[in-house]
Design an enzyme around this catalytic site. Structure first.
Site, PDB file in Angstrom:
ATOM      1  N   LYS A 274       0.839  -1.221   0.000  1.00 37.09           N
ATOM      2  CA  LYS A 274       0.000   0.000   0.000  1.00 37.09           C
ATOM      3  C   LYS A 274       0.866   1.259   0.000  1.00 37.09           C
ATOM      4  O   LYS A 274       0.650   2.169  -0.778  1.00 37.09           O
ATOM      5  CB  LYS A 274      -0.925   0.035   1.241  1.00 37.09           C
ATOM      6  CG  LYS A 274      -1.850  -1.145   1.366  1.00 37.09           C
ATOM      7  CD  LYS A 274      -2.760  -1.011   2.583  1.00 37.09           C
ATOM      8  CE  LYS A 274      -2.019  -1.021   3.904  1.00 37.09           C
ATOM      9  NZ  LYS A 274      -1.310  -2.283   4.190  1.00 37.09           N
TER      10      LYS A 274
ATOM     11  N   ARG B 279      -9.058   1.108   8.959  1.00 35.52           N
ATOM     12  CA  ARG B 279      -8.657  -0.278   9.218  1.00 35.52           C
ATOM     13  C   ARG B 279      -9.749  -1.043   9.964  1.00 35.52           C
ATOM     14  O   ARG B 279      -9.564  -2.232  10.250  1.00 35.52           O
ATOM     15  CB  ARG B 279      -7.381  -0.296  10.051  1.00 35.52           C
ATOM     16  CG  ARG B 279      -6.109  -0.523   9.248  1.00 35.52           C
ATOM     17  CD  ARG B 279      -4.952  -0.520  10.216  1.00 35.52           C
ATOM     18  NE  ARG B 279      -3.790  -1.200   9.771  1.00 35.52           N
ATOM     19  CZ  ARG B 279      -2.698  -0.592   9.321  1.00 35.52           C
ATOM     20  NH1 ARG B 279      -2.672   0.707   9.182  1.00 35.52           N
ATOM     21  NH2 ARG B 279      -1.643  -1.302   9.010  1.00 35.52           N
TER      22      ARG B 279
ATOM     23  N   ARG C 288      11.472  -6.139   4.503  1.00 30.18           N
ATOM     24  CA  ARG C 288      11.259  -4.676   4.470  1.00 30.18           C
ATOM     25  C   ARG C 288      12.278  -3.993   5.391  1.00 30.18           C
ATOM     26  O   ARG C 288      12.527  -4.432   6.508  1.00 30.18           O
ATOM     27  CB  ARG C 288       9.838  -4.347   4.931  1.00 30.18           C
ATOM     28  CG  ARG C 288       9.607  -2.850   5.073  1.00 30.18           C
ATOM     29  CD  ARG C 288       8.161  -2.463   5.003  1.00 30.18           C
ATOM     30  NE  ARG C 288       7.350  -2.982   6.090  1.00 30.18           N
ATOM     31  CZ  ARG C 288       6.026  -2.801   6.183  1.00 30.18           C
ATOM     32  NH1 ARG C 288       5.397  -2.121   5.236  1.00 30.18           N
ATOM     33  NH2 ARG C 288       5.351  -3.315   7.185  1.00 30.18           N
TER      34      ARG C 288
ATOM     35  N   ARG D 185      11.680  -2.795  11.117  1.00 38.93           N
ATOM     36  CA  ARG D 185      10.721  -2.260  12.085  1.00 38.93           C
ATOM     37  C   ARG D 185      10.417  -3.300  13.151  1.00 38.93           C
ATOM     38  O   ARG D 185      10.301  -4.479  12.848  1.00 38.93           O
ATOM     39  CB  ARG D 185       9.410  -1.898  11.351  1.00 38.93           C
ATOM     40  CG  ARG D 185       9.374  -0.477  10.839  1.00 38.93           C
ATOM     41  CD  ARG D 185       8.255  -0.243   9.855  1.00 38.93           C
ATOM     42  NE  ARG D 185       6.938  -0.689  10.289  1.00 38.93           N
ATOM     43  CZ  ARG D 185       5.827  -0.547   9.551  1.00 38.93           C
ATOM     44  NH1 ARG D 185       5.901   0.023   8.367  1.00 38.93           N
ATOM     45  NH2 ARG D 185       4.672  -0.963   9.989  1.00 38.93           N
TER      46      ARG D 185
ATOM     47  N   ARG E 231      -0.238  -9.460  13.323  1.00 41.31           N
ATOM     48  CA  ARG E 231      -0.830  -8.392  12.508  1.00 41.31           C
ATOM     49  C   ARG E 231      -1.703  -8.961  11.387  1.00 41.31           C
ATOM     50  O   ARG E 231      -2.726  -8.386  11.043  1.00 41.31           O
ATOM     51  CB  ARG E 231       0.276  -7.500  11.918  1.00 41.31           C
ATOM     52  CG  ARG E 231       0.993  -6.707  12.996  1.00 41.31           C
ATOM     53  CD  ARG E 231       2.188  -5.976  12.440  1.00 41.31           C
ATOM     54  NE  ARG E 231       1.825  -4.887  11.566  1.00 41.31           N
ATOM     55  CZ  ARG E 231       2.664  -4.301  10.722  1.00 41.31           C
ATOM     56  NH1 ARG E 231       3.909  -4.726  10.641  1.00 41.31           N
ATOM     57  NH2 ARG E 231       2.260  -3.302   9.979  1.00 41.31           N
TER      58      ARG E 231
HETATM   59  P1  ADP Z   1       2.314  -1.757   3.236  1.00 40.26           P
HETATM   60  O1  ADP Z   1       2.368  -0.260   3.141  1.00 40.26           O
HETATM   61  O2  ADP Z   1       1.092  -2.341   2.594  1.00 40.26           O
HETATM   62  O3  ADP Z   1       2.524  -2.265   4.628  1.00 40.26           O
HETATM   63  P2  ADP Z   1       4.857  -1.662   1.780  1.00 40.26           P
HETATM   64  O4  ADP Z   1       4.541  -0.749   0.634  1.00 40.26           O
HETATM   65  O5  ADP Z   1       5.705  -1.096   2.868  1.00 40.26           O
HETATM   66  O6  ADP Z   1       3.519  -2.334   2.373  1.00 40.26           O
HETATM   67  O7  ADP Z   1       5.548  -2.971   1.154  1.00 40.26           O
HETATM   68  C1  ADP Z   1       6.016  -4.027   2.010  1.00 40.26           C
HETATM   69  C2  ADP Z   1       7.395  -4.500   1.530  1.00 40.26           C
HETATM   70  O8  ADP Z   1       7.243  -5.171   0.283  1.00 40.26           O
HETATM   71  C3  ADP Z   1       8.396  -3.370   1.303  1.00 40.26           C
HETATM   72  O9  ADP Z   1       9.686  -3.822   1.693  1.00 40.26           O
HETATM   73  C4  ADP Z   1       8.318  -3.101  -0.197  1.00 40.26           C
HETATM   74  O10 ADP Z   1       9.556  -2.628  -0.721  1.00 40.26           O
HETATM   75  C5  ADP Z   1       7.978  -4.481  -0.754  1.00 40.26           C
HETATM   76  N1  ADP Z   1       7.081  -4.454  -1.900  1.00 40.26           N
HETATM   77  C6  ADP Z   1       6.040  -3.584  -2.129  1.00 40.26           C
HETATM   78  N2  ADP Z   1       5.418  -3.874  -3.296  1.00 40.26           N
HETATM   79  C7  ADP Z   1       6.059  -4.979  -3.812  1.00 40.26           C
HETATM   80  C8  ADP Z   1       5.887  -5.777  -5.003  1.00 40.26           C
HETATM   81  N3  ADP Z   1       4.908  -5.514  -5.894  1.00 40.26           N
HETATM   82  N4  ADP Z   1       6.719  -6.820  -5.180  1.00 40.26           N
HETATM   83  C9  ADP Z   1       7.686  -7.092  -4.264  1.00 40.26           C
HETATM   84  N5  ADP Z   1       7.910  -6.395  -3.142  1.00 40.26           N
HETATM   85  C10 ADP Z   1       7.110  -5.354  -2.911  1.00 40.26           C
HETATM   86  P1  AMP Z   2       1.313   0.625   8.968  1.00 43.96           P
HETATM   87  O1  AMP Z   2       2.518   1.492   8.833  1.00 43.96           O
HETATM   88  O2  AMP Z   2       0.152   1.112   8.153  1.00 43.96           O
HETATM   89  O3  AMP Z   2       1.621  -0.833   8.737  1.00 43.96           O
HETATM   90  O4  AMP Z   2       0.828   0.770  10.490  1.00 43.96           O
HETATM   91  C1  AMP Z   2       1.661   0.350  11.555  1.00 43.96           C
HETATM   92  C2  AMP Z   2       0.839   0.188  12.811  1.00 43.96           C
HETATM   93  O5  AMP Z   2       0.254   1.460  13.189  1.00 43.96           O
HETATM   94  C3  AMP Z   2      -0.352  -0.774  12.739  1.00 43.96           C
HETATM   95  O6  AMP Z   2       0.011  -2.122  12.934  1.00 43.96           O
HETATM   96  C4  AMP Z   2      -1.240  -0.233  13.864  1.00 43.96           C
HETATM   97  O7  AMP Z   2      -0.763  -0.638  15.140  1.00 43.96           O
HETATM   98  C5  AMP Z   2      -1.035   1.271  13.744  1.00 43.96           C
HETATM   99  N1  AMP Z   2      -2.041   1.876  12.840  1.00 43.96           N
HETATM  100  C6  AMP Z   2      -1.804   2.505  11.655  1.00 43.96           C
HETATM  101  N2  AMP Z   2      -2.942   2.927  11.096  1.00 43.96           N
HETATM  102  C7  AMP Z   2      -3.937   2.547  11.931  1.00 43.96           C
HETATM  103  C8  AMP Z   2      -5.361   2.664  11.908  1.00 43.96           C
HETATM  104  N3  AMP Z   2      -6.006   3.256  10.884  1.00 43.96           N
HETATM  105  N4  AMP Z   2      -6.063   2.152  12.954  1.00 43.96           N
HETATM  106  C9  AMP Z   2      -5.451   1.559  13.974  1.00 43.96           C
HETATM  107  N5  AMP Z   2      -4.123   1.395  14.058  1.00 43.96           N
HETATM  108  C10 AMP Z   2      -3.366   1.878  13.046  1.00 43.96           C
END
Ligand code: ADP
Ligand code: AMP
Length: 214
Positions: free
Chosen positions: A13, A88, A127, A160, A171
């Protein structure tokens, strides 16, 4: 254009939201980034949020909803925005809808990035996040030029705390229980757009831009 990004943690995302925000010149609003910035700055909100985030749990709705509703009414959001990581839960979605309805507005697209759980574990294990600017990389799929160093600001990269394998499982469980029902919620509103998130990043981006239009 008002866009919501849906999908499991690690589905991509944030990666896509950043690119969409650049292409359409709209703010990228990530609640996860907002909480991490608050933790870094030692704010009260950050202290509260951290206790939930470290356990892989969602931060309570009352700490999230007002924050987002305020943010989307700021001047830079007048041409739209992309929400990443919000809503969420169903109450969060309802709270956003109520606030927008009061302004005579509504969400245009809910883009659902679909990635199976097996791939998610791999995505999150690899990541890496920059401690300086928060940029996100992947050891295999989005490596930095210099290992362990952010391409953008030169700061150190970390895994992280909530991307450790035991927390990732937690999660994912929370996602299926509390966030997945939003797919049905937005589908019923007729604005859900599914995208295959297992493709490479460029192909996922192309699929999303085709949905949103040029
Ligand atoms: P989210 O915001 O949904 O938690 P991220 O955008 O941070 O996810 O992506 C999670 C991990 O996967 C990151 O390390 C990112 O670089 C990698 N990633 C994102 N999109 C892709 C893809 N299409 N193919 C492979 N790896 C990806
Ligand atoms: P993210 O970076 O989107 O993966 O969010 C990291 C963490 O932040 C999540 O696992 C939750 O603990 C918290 N968080 C982020 N957005 C929300 C939301 N909309 N509602 C509740 N918790 C959130």
């Amino acid at each position: 254009m008002k866009i919501i990004m849906l999908g499991a943690p690690g589905a991509g995302k944030g990666t896509q939201a950043k690119k969409i925000a650049e292409k359409y010149q709209i703010p990228h609003i990530s609640t996860g980034d907002i909480f991490r910035a608050n933790i870094k700055n030692g704010t009260e909100l950050g202290k509260k949020a951290k206790t939930y985030m470290d356990q892989g749990l969602l931060v309570p709705d009352e700490l999230v909803c007002d924050l987002v509703v305020d943010r989307v009414q700021q001047e830079d959001c007048r041409n739209g925005y992309i929400l990443d990581g919000f809503p969420r839960t169903i109450p969060q979605a309802e709270s956003l809808d109520r606030a927008l309805a009061a302004l005579g507005e509504s969400v245009d697209y809910a883009v659902n990035v679909e990635v199976p759980d097996e791939n998610i574990v791999n995505r999150m294990g690899g990541r890496r996040a920059c401690v300086g600017c928060g940029a996100t990389y992947h050891l295999v799929y989005a490596p930095t030029k210099k290992e362990g160093i952010c391409d953008t600001c030169g700061a150190e990269l970390i895994l992280r705390d909530d991307d450790r394998p035991e927390t990732v499982q937690k999660r994912l469980g929370v996602y299926h229980e509390q966030t997945q029902p939003l797919i049905d919620y937005y589908s019923k509103k007729g604005i859900l757009k599914d995208v295959d998130g297992t493709m490479d990043m460029g192909a996922v981006f192309q699929a999303i831009t085709e949905i949103l239009g040029a």
